[in-house]
Design a protein around this motif. Structure first.
Motif, PDB file in Angstrom:
ATOM      1  N   UNK A   1      12.107   9.637  -9.881  1.00 47.13           N
ATOM      2  CA  UNK A   1      11.176   8.787  -9.374  1.00 47.13           C
ATOM      3  C   UNK A   1      11.658   7.476  -8.596  1.00 47.13           C
ATOM      4  N   UNK A   2      13.011   7.235  -9.148  1.00 39.51           N
ATOM      5  CA  UNK A   2      13.746   5.976  -8.385  1.00 39.51           C
ATOM      6  C   UNK A   2      14.017   6.428  -6.876  1.00 39.51           C
ATOM      7  N   UNK A   3      14.298   7.561  -6.531  1.00 37.16           N
ATOM      8  CA  UNK A   3      14.539   8.046  -5.272  1.00 37.16           C
ATOM      9  C   UNK A   3      13.296   7.844  -4.417  1.00 37.16           C
ATOM     10  N   UNK A   4      12.141   8.446  -5.005  1.00 34.99           N
ATOM     11  CA  UNK A   4      11.047   8.255  -4.374  1.00 34.99           C
ATOM     12  C   UNK A   4      10.435   6.679  -4.290  1.00 34.99           C
ATOM     13  N   UNK A   5      10.615   5.996  -5.235  1.00 42.31           N
ATOM     14  CA  UNK A   5      10.322   4.525  -4.977  1.00 42.31           C
ATOM     15  C   UNK A   5      11.098   3.887  -4.022  1.00 42.31           C
ATOM     16  N   UNK A   6      12.421   4.227  -4.120  1.00 38.55           N
ATOM     17  CA  UNK A   6      13.419   3.636  -2.782  1.00 38.55           C
ATOM     18  C   UNK A   6      12.773   4.163  -1.621  1.00 38.55           C
ATOM     19  N   UNK A   7      12.609   5.382  -1.352  1.00 45.71           N
ATOM     20  CA  UNK A   7      11.887   6.110  -0.109  1.00 45.71           C
ATOM     21  C   UNK A   7      10.773   5.280   0.319  1.00 45.71           C
ATOM     22  N   UNK A   8       9.848   5.049  -0.341  1.00 44.48           N
ATOM     23  CA  UNK A   8       8.677   4.438  -0.321  1.00 44.48           C
ATOM     24  C   UNK A   8       8.834   3.116   0.287  1.00 44.48           C
ATOM     25  N   UNK A   9       9.850   2.451  -0.519  1.00 51.82           N
ATOM     26  CA  UNK A   9      10.274   0.964  -0.151  1.00 51.82           C
ATOM     27  C   UNK A   9      10.932   1.057   1.353  1.00 51.82           C
ATOM     28  N   UNK A  10      11.516   1.816   1.670  1.00 49.39           N
ATOM     29  CA  UNK A  10      11.992   1.822   2.815  1.00 49.39           C
ATOM     30  C   UNK A  10      11.068   2.464   3.741  1.00 49.39           C
ATOM     31  N   UNK A  11      10.000   2.957   3.672  1.00 54.49           N
ATOM     32  CA  UNK A  11       8.999   3.299   4.560  1.00 54.49           C
ATOM     33  C   UNK A  11       8.236   1.787   4.934  1.00 54.49           C
ATOM     34  N   UNK A  12       8.107   1.141   3.763  1.00 54.88           N
ATOM     35  CA  UNK A  12       7.269  -0.134   3.799  1.00 54.88           C
ATOM     36  C   UNK A  12       8.146  -0.965   4.445  1.00 54.88           C
ATOM     37  N   UNK A  13       9.465  -1.052   4.365  1.00 53.07           N
ATOM     38  CA  UNK A  13      10.137  -2.139   4.750  1.00 53.07           C
ATOM     39  C   UNK A  13      10.253  -1.915   6.120  1.00 53.07           C
ATOM     40  N   UNK A  14      10.274  -0.655   6.611  1.00 51.81           N
ATOM     41  CA  UNK A  14      10.211  -0.478   8.320  1.00 51.81           C
ATOM     42  C   UNK A  14       8.847  -0.537   8.895  1.00 51.81           C
ATOM     43  N   UNK A  15       7.987  -0.810   8.276  1.00 47.01           N
ATOM     44  CA  UNK A  15       6.504  -0.978   8.566  1.00 47.01           C
ATOM     45  C   UNK A  15       6.007   0.529   8.978  1.00 47.01           C
ATOM     46  N   UNK A  16       6.251   1.385   8.319  1.00 50.15           N
ATOM     47  CA  UNK A  16       5.760   2.743   8.674  1.00 50.15           C
ATOM     48  C   UNK A  16       4.741   3.334   7.662  1.00 50.15           C
ATOM     49  N   UNK A  17       4.523   2.444   6.672  1.00 48.71           N
ATOM     50  CA  UNK A  17       3.585   2.559   5.439  1.00 48.71           C
ATOM     51  C   UNK A  17       2.907   1.264   5.207  1.00 48.71           C
ATOM     52  N   UNK A  18       1.615   1.281   5.075  1.00 45.77           N
ATOM     53  CA  UNK A  18       0.958   0.156   4.558  1.00 45.77           C
ATOM     54  C   UNK A  18       0.592   0.135   3.220  1.00 45.77           C
ATOM     55  N   UNK A  19       0.992  -0.426   2.351  1.00 46.44           N
ATOM     56  CA  UNK A  19       0.517  -0.229   0.915  1.00 46.44           C
ATOM     57  C   UNK A  19      -0.429  -1.485   0.498  1.00 46.44           C
ATOM     58  N   UNK A  20      -0.891  -2.088   1.485  1.00 49.73           N
ATOM     59  CA  UNK A  20      -1.951  -3.090   1.149  1.00 49.73           C
ATOM     60  C   UNK A  20      -3.190  -2.662   0.586  1.00 49.73           C
ATOM     61  N   UNK A  21      -3.319  -1.465   1.461  1.00 51.79           N
ATOM     62  CA  UNK A  21      -4.770  -0.672   1.137  1.00 51.79           C
ATOM     63  C   UNK A  21      -4.492   0.003  -0.231  1.00 51.79           C
ATOM     64  N   UNK A  22      -5.402  -0.228  -1.176  1.00 49.59           N
ATOM     65  CA  UNK A  22      -5.161   0.143  -2.642  1.00 49.59           C
ATOM     66  C   UNK A  22      -5.150   1.757  -2.651  1.00 49.59           C
ATOM     67  N   UNK A  23      -5.883   2.477  -1.747  1.00 53.50           N
ATOM     68  CA  UNK A  23      -5.984   3.950  -1.874  1.00 53.50           C
ATOM     69  C   UNK A  23      -4.447   4.567  -1.296  1.00 53.50           C
ATOM     70  N   UNK A  24      -3.958   3.934  -0.549  1.00 51.04           N
ATOM     71  CA  UNK A  24      -2.781   4.456  -0.054  1.00 51.04           C
ATOM     72  C   UNK A  24      -1.654   4.717  -1.201  1.00 51.04           C
ATOM     73  N   UNK A  25      -1.551   3.291  -1.987  1.00 52.29           N
ATOM     74  CA  UNK A  25      -0.537   3.413  -2.976  1.00 52.29           C
ATOM     75  C   UNK A  25      -0.909   4.245  -4.184  1.00 52.29           C
ATOM     76  N   UNK A  26      -2.205   4.538  -4.352  1.00 56.81           N
ATOM     77  CA  UNK A  26      -2.728   5.336  -5.324  1.00 56.81           C
ATOM     78  C   UNK A  26      -2.314   6.739  -5.065  1.00 56.81           C
TER      79      UNK A  26
END
Length: 143
Positions: free
Chosen positions: A83-108
């Motif tokens: 879970x930590x590996x995937x959480x950091x990977x998602x964080x990395x994608x958000x940090x590089x603006x490759x993923x927008x987690x502001x939309x609720x369905x994306x995070x779910x």
């Protein structure tokens, strides 16, 4: 004689089964067991109570099988690590603006993908460990 070990096809089947289980229970798109049962007061959702209970019990049984296998093969530390590996990977994608987690369905959706991957790894880990180390996992049958 059945083939021993795990192939990519075997892992993919385990992951697809876990993904179907997770997304059938709840998904952000509105077509899930949760949405079907929560429409209880509406005209189209008020019937079929025995069917809803039966499908709910089958989903609970599916999660029980996956969670028990995952807990026994990975343990709490292994689950936390994945879970930590995937959480950091998602964080990395958000940090590089490759993923927008502001939309609720994306995070779910991402949480559900990670949950299904953790469940698939848990179901497959004994095969991977046996291939890497040559050691076989055996559950204790006697109390």
């Amino acid at each position: 004689m059945a083939a021993s070990g795990l192939s990519w096809k075997g892992f993919l089947i385990r992951w697809l089964a876990a993904a179907v289980l997770v997304f059938a229970t709840f998904n952000p798109f509105g077509l899930s067991y949760f949405h079907w049962v929560s429409a209880f007061g509406e005209a189209e959702g008020s019937g079929d109570i025995p069917l809803k209970i039966l499908i709910g019990l089958l989903l609970v049984a599916g999660f029980g099988i996956y969670f028990r296998a995952t807990w026994l093969s990975l343990g709490p530390m292994g689950i936390a690590l994945i879970v930590a590996v995937f959480a950091v990977f998602i964080w990395l994608l958000v940090d590089y603006r490759m993923l927008d987690v502001e939309t609720p369905w994306v995070l779910a959706f991402l949480i559900q993908i990670v949950l299904s991957i953790v469940m698939a790894v848990g179901m497959s880990w004994s095969h991977v460990q046996r291939r890497l180390s040559g050691q076989v996992d055996v559950d204790d049958i006697e109390p």
